[in-house]
Design a protein around this motif. Structure first.
Motif, PDB file in Angstrom:
ATOM      1  N   THR A 122       0.826  -1.194   0.000  1.00  0.00           N
ATOM      2  CA  THR A 122       0.000   0.000   0.000  1.00  0.00           C
ATOM      3  C   THR A 122       0.864   1.249   0.000  1.00  0.00           C
ATOM      4  N   TYR A 164       2.005   1.835  -3.502  1.00  0.00           N
ATOM      5  CA  TYR A 164       0.990   2.370  -4.419  1.00  0.00           C
ATOM      6  C   TYR A 164       0.483   3.752  -4.040  1.00  0.00           C
ATOM      7  N   THR A 165       0.699   4.165  -2.791  1.00  0.00           N
ATOM      8  CA  THR A 165       0.149   5.465  -2.400  1.00  0.00           C
ATOM      9  C   THR A 165       1.209   6.450  -1.937  1.00  0.00           C
ATOM     10  N   ALA A 176      -3.403  -1.827  -8.631  1.00  0.00           N
ATOM     11  CA  ALA A 176      -3.073  -1.963  -7.213  1.00  0.00           C
ATOM     12  C   ALA A 176      -3.716  -3.185  -6.570  1.00  0.00           C
ATOM     13  N   SER A 184      -6.734   2.089  -2.692  1.00  0.00           N
ATOM     14  CA  SER A 184      -5.384   2.409  -3.162  1.00  0.00           C
ATOM     15  C   SER A 184      -5.423   3.516  -4.203  1.00  0.00           C
TER      16      SER A 184
END
Lengths: 699, 699
Positions: B355, B358-359, B391, B632
């Motif tokens: 996570t 992806y962020t 994601a 996400s």
């Protein structure tokens, strides 16, 4: 055998119709020299793209054919080549007609709306009949050769595998054509809009935009050639899967040939009803173009009811008698099968109606997006996403109801006949769809050639209907793909038992490998969609940079004194699309093999087969929602923009319009790249799994 | 029984920690009168909202409690009430602390970054420990009463059903709180942005914007109270489901109590490791805030390994001995169970890392969205959607790998222990998350009260980390929900056999009712997501109109001479959120009952149970992807905006920034309304199905 020959005859009829109609279309006046000049650039670009795409597919195809020949048998390899070649041919001819009909439609629109409609629709009908006709000829002809001259038993393993590889050939071309064409068309469209409308402030289809020809080329290679390959594949897979399932379930060798010929015959008679239907596409006094289209479709659908009955009676004789003496077909009568076909027709009608509701400007969803555009880009996109999520509900309920009713009537074979009846209407549905790129191009040519306002108004009217028909076809394709894939899954489980009689495979949801398979299957369309969307974004960025370069290098382009280098942009998009299509297209080919291999290593063969089967169902369950939401949502965004352009919420140039343009841009790769390509992806996964079984069993 | 008492002791410890820490936090200076004035408005709004939300939930809750009491037994109804009440209490206390810690964090940030971090994180830790502690107290206490004073056998049907309804109570509060809070926070946020930033051209958190208090209230009711209820529910459901599954699988009455107490004990020891972890959240010399957070989490996770081993040894004695003499637990040793717990911890760590990838602004996904913003709103959204689809891939692979490993180690009960170990860290994870709204509010208060630039810089730094920790918690919640739901599904199938021993239910994928169930299950999150997104859009529109009215009625507001009517906007959003949350929240309650009823009518009871089971798995398969992609994707959009604001691609005010604001707006309801609410939705569907079984069996 006679029935197969009759089906071949119907296939030839479709090709003949295509030939005669294309003579008519190509014989119409092609407009003034300026229009012809523009059209020539589009033709050239489209053909250059298709050449390169087919060359790439050719390389992959030869590799796959060699693998099939080595692991299975030369006959399946031949089937693969035939499927691939005919699929490519359908796309090629359809596009060849389309890039010539566009300028003729613009010319005909100078005489009147009806004239433009007739020309554009006839051009679409050529593609439609060729898709259905060539698909039917391919399966029926190959089947006839296998069971005739080559003397193979209709239900023999070689015949079943050869039919499966025929479908694989069609699917492989289809996924490349859908994805490559989809990336091309939307990269060009988005790129042209960004650099033209947004940056340079020039209108859509302005001849000063170097990407404008690429945009028009894209309509043809994506919406025409790509879509033709897609429906060709769906047709071949559905009819082929029904024949394969029949061979696996039938226990009466004397009736097997007639039963296997029946899906072919249903396809054949519906070619006739489709041709009749095209004659009814005429404007009434209300000048309602969509109404004219639906009239044609309704005639085809209604005539197909008695036609299918007659086809069944011809193949089965007594419609009340059971299809088999024992086994799974013992309790199924011809009447029940006919009921399942009606279910398929009903699903088709309902899905078209639902798609119209979600993408038509007259209804709540599109209007809610238009209304949300008043408060900006963000709320437009939020509402568009909400609509795209919601748009999955009714089609899913319809498909579920169809599954339950068909199953209650006739079990597994009932599902197959429902799907076959849906696909039998493909000729007519493709005609509606292939009309779209022709009118889209006609509008572009009219704009670039500076035709009268009145002519532009007519081509615009023709074009706006094309948006809805394109959305409708995609809903139809994915809906039928869902049913077809269930038939393929049934073929997988039936095959599994035939190939590995001693192995007990637990397909229960309580088996964790089934859960893992479902999750991994559902992941595939997400990953595939991500790759498609990213590809469009990346290729569109390349277009923007190229056009900026051209503007900077020659200020005469914007002044209107120099001609931009259209071919350079077309070539750039071509290379980008070909480059981007390969990896995602191979995802569904590799996934079944990898999942089988890994689970087999971890947990043994039985659980590997269970996980693989669950993967197939997972890809259907996941893919149906991804595809439905993307295609409906994209269509709704597009028409919300059109609704505002029609003068609502401030009309063209207002802030609401700008927000709606953003939504339309977002919807583009949704509805024309990632969404529709999920359809062949689902089926490729299933077919590869079937062939993996055959290869593992050494059959 | 002693072990259960020990677990209760750990629960009390958590509550004690919460009490002591809240004394500390509330004892800190609360800033100048202007800051206190603003904070008071936020407190008032948040409490008004929560009162009304709980009143509405109360009405539904009383109805459900009566239905449970009438169809099942008064004890399960009591369990339902306890679950609901404690869930509401956790949310209420967490929010009460949060709306007081915000202004104190702003005040502390005047002294330094470390001071602000300490205060905000401590406030988050209060919520975290209360969630874990109250959840543990609830289950352990209720269980202790049932098997102690009431003298029921631990594995008796009444105990199992009572634990299930305890989970139902928690879930029902959770779905309302998540959805209602989510709609509130995003309607206020989007509405405030649209009418403030976009229309009036005033900055975020400008006190002239009448929606600014509502926006700050939203952070608390959504990200704090809503999230607390969500994780409370996930905790109760996971630990409860593990206990229920143990009761269903265990064949040795002498060991049953210890085995059922084990999940409680694991939760207990991890409260201690979580408390120790919070002590390590300290800035190092690099002043890296995120690093400080991860240090605390890593300490908790590492200490939990020996702690869980000790807990298992206490409950099981010989770790190498099998848990049962025959049946499903015979081949499972304590060591294997410990291995499964390690799998759970590993999944948690990996999902947090994915996570973050992806962020976080340091990695490709967020940067690709920021880069795409240069070419406009459309390409920003396209790339954001591509990232959100992509994601889902790695978390799914991690979860699948976890399922396979846990299953290989210990079968069904292994999955349950993997999920339990994940949830045991809830105290620490919630602490990280609940930190977010406090710093978000602190930034808003600093802005509105006109504090120094240097203070604002500190609160901004604290706030930007909150975005990532919020995304991380959501990934964790949905990942653990996926595992917990599989355990619930296993409980469903095991229960089914116990209740209806004569009935053969075919859960095979070859059963068409299983396919229909999977499709309908996968549809639920789509439909639910559509409703959530539409609700935010609609409520945000109401906010825009209200603010426009206030501006028009009193020009002094924009001039800065009159104070806007903050309470009116808060009240409006409150009413809108409450109104919009009811129908979607009831969807997962009604769906299992309706699907069972319809399929039972069409195809009989066995297939109805099969379809219902498949619905449960379908909602997991569909929901996992919808939730992962939304949470996400939304986080990535948010941080892409922040990345541009940090000076990349033109920085604040550039066209790229405008496009990034659009993406952020789109991501808001994705990540804070629809996405996270899928999590309780999945579990409610499963729990309702379990209770439907009990009701049908008359147990």
């Amino acid at each position: 055998m006679n029935l197969v020959v009759v089906a071949i005859g119907f296939g030839l009829l479709a090709v003949l119709y295509g030939y005669a109609t294309s003579r008519q279309v190509l014989g119409s006046p092609a407009g003034n020299p300026k229009m012809q000049d523009i059209a020539a650039a589009i033709q050239e670009g489209a053909q250059a793209y298709l050449r390169r795409q087919y060359a790439t597919i050719g390389v992959v195809g030869v590799l796959v054919a060699i693998i099939v020949a080595l692991t299975l048998h030369p006959l399946p390899a031949l089937g693969f080549v035939i499927g691939a070649a005919l699929s490519a041919l359908a796309g090629f001819i359809g596009m060849t007609v389309s890039v010539r009909a566009n300028v003729r439609t613009a010319a005909a629109a100078q005489d009147g709306l009806q004239q433009g409609l007739t020309l554009a629709f006839r051009s679409g009908a050529i593609t439609g009949m060729l898709v259905a006709g060539l698909a039917l000829l391919g399966i029926a002809g190959f089947f006839a050769v296998l069971v005739g001259p080559l003397g193979l038993a209709p239900g023999s393993r070689t015949v079943i595998t050869a039919l499966t590889t025929l479908a694989l050939g069609a699917s492989l071309v289809s996924i490349f054509a859908r994805l490559g064409g989809g990336i091309f068309t939307k990269a060009a469209d988005v790129g042209a809009d960004l650099v033209g409308k947004v940056e340079a402030g020039i209108p859509e289809d302005d001849p000063r935009n170097p990407a404008v020809i690429a945009d028009n080329v894209g309509d043809n290679v994506g919406d025409c050639a790509g879509m033709a390959a897609d429906l060709f594949e769906t047709y071949v897979v559905t009819v082929g899967a029904t024949m394969i399932l029949t061979a696996l379930l039938c226990d009466d060798p004397a009736r097997l040939l007639a039963l296997m010929a029946l899906p072919l015959l249903i396809g054949g008679v519906c070619i006739v009803t489709s041709i009749i239907g095209t004659l009814f596409v005429k404007l009434g006094p209300s000048q309602n173009i969509m109404g004219a289209m639906y009239k044609g479709f309704a005639v085809t659908a209604l005539l197909s009811v008695p036609a299918i009955w007659l086809a069944m009676q011809a193949a089965l004789g007594d419609m009340a008698a059971p299809l088999g003496t024992h086994g799974k077909l013992a309790g199924v009568s011809g009447q029940a099968l006919f009921g399942c076909a009606l279910v398929g027709l009903a699903i088709t009608g309902l899905i078209i109606w639902i798609t119209e509701y979600y993408t038509g400007t007259a209804y709540r969803p599109v209007r809610s997006i238009a209304r949300a555009s008043r408060t900006g880009h963000g709320t437009n996109v939020i509402q568009g996403l909400a609509v795209s999520l919601e748009a999955t509900a009714l089609p899913t309920l319809v498909i579920c109801a169809g599954i339950v009713v068909a199953w209650q009537l006739a079990g597994l074979i009932g599902l197959a006949y429902g799907a076959t009846a849906m696909l039998a209407l493909a000729g007519m549905v493709v005609a509606l769809d292939a009309y779209g790129p022709v009118t889209d191009n006609a509008g572009g040519i009219a704009e670039m050639a500076g035709l009268d306002e009145a002519v532009r108004a007519r081509t615009d009217a023709l074009d706006s209907v094309g948006n809805t028909t394109k959305a409708v076809t995609k809903g139809y394709a994915i809906g039928s793909a869902g049913l077809a894939a269930l038939v393929l899954f049934a073929a997988y489980t039936t095959d599994l038992r035939a190939f590995f009689p001693g192995l007990t495979v637990d397909f229960s949801l309580e088996n964790p490998y089934v859960v893992v398979g479902l999750l991994l299957g559902a992941l595939l369309p997400y990953l595939f969609g991500a790759m498609g969307m990213t590809a469009v974004g990346r290729a569109a960025g390349d277009v923007v940079i190229d056009v900026r370069d051209q503007f900077a290098a020659d200020p005469g382009i914007m002044a209107g004194t120099s001609r931009p280098d259209y071919a350079r942009t077309v070539d750039l998009v071509t290379r980008a699309a070909i480059r981007e299509m390969v990896v995602p297209s191979l995802l569904p080919v590799a996934a079944p093999v990898v999942v089988y291999g890994v689970i087999r290593y971890v947990a043994g063969q039985a659980d590997a087969f269970a996980a693989l089967g669950a993967l197939l169902l997972g890809v259907i369950v996941g893919g149906l929602f991804v595809a439905l939401s993307m295609t409906s949502g994209g269509g709704a965004w597009d028409n919300a923009k059109k609704f505002i352009e029609d003068g609502h919420f401030g009309g063209k140039g207002s802030d609401a319009h700008k927000a709606a343009v953003t939504g339309d841009t977002v919807g583009d790769p949704y509805k024309d790249t990632a969404g529709p390509a999920v359809n062949p992806m689902i089926k490729i996964t299933n077919i590869v799994a079937l062939l993996l079984l055959a290869a593992l069993a050494g059959a």
